[in-house]
Design an enzyme around this catalytic site. Structure first.
Site, PDB file in Angstrom:
ATOM      1  N   CYS A  81     -15.161  20.724  39.296  1.00 16.85           N
ATOM      2  CA  CYS A  81     -14.949  20.480  37.862  1.00 16.85           C
ATOM      3  C   CYS A  81     -13.573  19.897  37.551  1.00 16.85           C
ATOM      4  O   CYS A  81     -13.461  18.889  36.849  1.00 16.85           O
ATOM      5  CB  CYS A  81     -15.199  21.751  37.061  1.00 16.85           C
ATOM      6  SG  CYS A  81     -14.048  23.114  37.368  1.00 16.85           S
ATOM      7  N   HIS A 128     -13.556  27.085  34.526  1.00 15.84           N
ATOM      8  CA  HIS A 128     -14.376  25.875  34.525  1.00 15.84           C
ATOM      9  C   HIS A 128     -13.879  24.941  33.429  1.00 15.84           C
ATOM     10  O   HIS A 128     -13.463  25.377  32.355  1.00 15.84           O
ATOM     11  CB  HIS A 128     -15.851  26.215  34.288  1.00 15.84           C
ATOM     12  CG  HIS A 128     -16.754  25.043  34.463  1.00 15.84           C
ATOM     13  ND1 HIS A 128     -16.978  24.439  35.684  1.00 15.84           N
ATOM     14  CD2 HIS A 128     -17.498  24.342  33.571  1.00 15.84           C
ATOM     15  CE1 HIS A 128     -17.819  23.420  35.526  1.00 15.84           C
ATOM     16  NE2 HIS A 128     -18.150  23.346  34.242  1.00 15.84           N
ATOM     17  N   HIS A 140     -19.597  17.300  33.418  1.00 17.23           N
ATOM     18  CA  HIS A 140     -18.872  18.212  34.299  1.00 17.23           C
ATOM     19  C   HIS A 140     -19.540  18.243  35.668  1.00 17.23           C
ATOM     20  O   HIS A 140     -20.655  17.776  35.837  1.00 17.23           O
ATOM     21  CB  HIS A 140     -18.800  19.615  33.685  1.00 17.23           C
ATOM     22  CG  HIS A 140     -20.126  20.319  33.617  1.00 17.23           C
ATOM     23  ND1 HIS A 140     -20.269  21.635  33.967  1.00 17.23           N
ATOM     24  CD2 HIS A 140     -21.353  19.898  33.256  1.00 17.23           C
ATOM     25  CE1 HIS A 140     -21.525  22.003  33.814  1.00 17.23           C
ATOM     26  NE2 HIS A 140     -22.200  20.968  33.375  1.00 17.23           N
TER      27      HIS A 140
END
Length: 169
Positions: A81, A128, A140
């Site tokens: 990510c 994240h 993502h």
């Protein structure tokens, strides 16, 4: 009436009917009463605006859709990510850390409700990060076994914890 006289006679008639007009071909057609004649000019439309840094970031991220998730990855061979976010902005000349929590300290904070495409959106205790693309969605690199994708923010098991704007206003 001879054919060669038709045009001069018509011009005289027009000049008499519209006294402000002129029969001089260099001056253009006769003016009509109540209408102000102005020379016709072609004005080209303005050139399209150059894409903003944020628009370019979103475009670069979209081009990575389908790239596999790779833990620690930060190239089109594979992304995690934060690797995706740091790679995208790196392509635009902005060096960012390759760590979601560290990214949270970069740029300006923005309310999640005021995010714009190109903003970074964070989840789960800063574990994240994704790149907001608008309409409640982000690009993502989700997790092992999945590819870079577009996902609705509300599809995550936990809501966003914050957002940062990297680009200028």
């Amino acid at each position: 009436m001879p054919r060669w006289l038709v045009i001069p006679v018509l011009l005289c008639a027009l000049t008499a009917a519209f006294p402000g007009g002129t029969a001089n071909a260099q001056d253009g057609p006769p003016a009509l009463p109540g209408i102000v004649a102005s020379p016709a000019r072609f004005v080209p439309p303005p050139p399209p605006a150059a894409p903003t840094l944020a628009e370019r970031a979103v475009k670069l991220a979209r081009a990575q859709l389908g790239v596999p998730y790779v833990w620690g990855g930060a190239s089109p061979a594979g992304f995690d990510c934060s690797g995706l976010v740091s790679w995208v902005y790196g392509q635009l000349g902005i060096s960012l850390p390759h760590n979601a929590a560290a990214l949270y300290g970069v740029g300006r904070p923005v309310p999640v409700s005021a995010m714009r495409p190109g903003d970074l959106v964070f989840f789960g205790g800063l574990g994240h990060v994704g790149l907001y693309v608008g309409n409640g969605r982000m690009i993502h690199a989700p997790q092992s076994g999945r590819d870079v994708e577009i996902e609705a923010l509300d599809a995550r098991s936990y809501p966003p914890v914050g957002a940062r704007r990297i680009t200028p206003l």
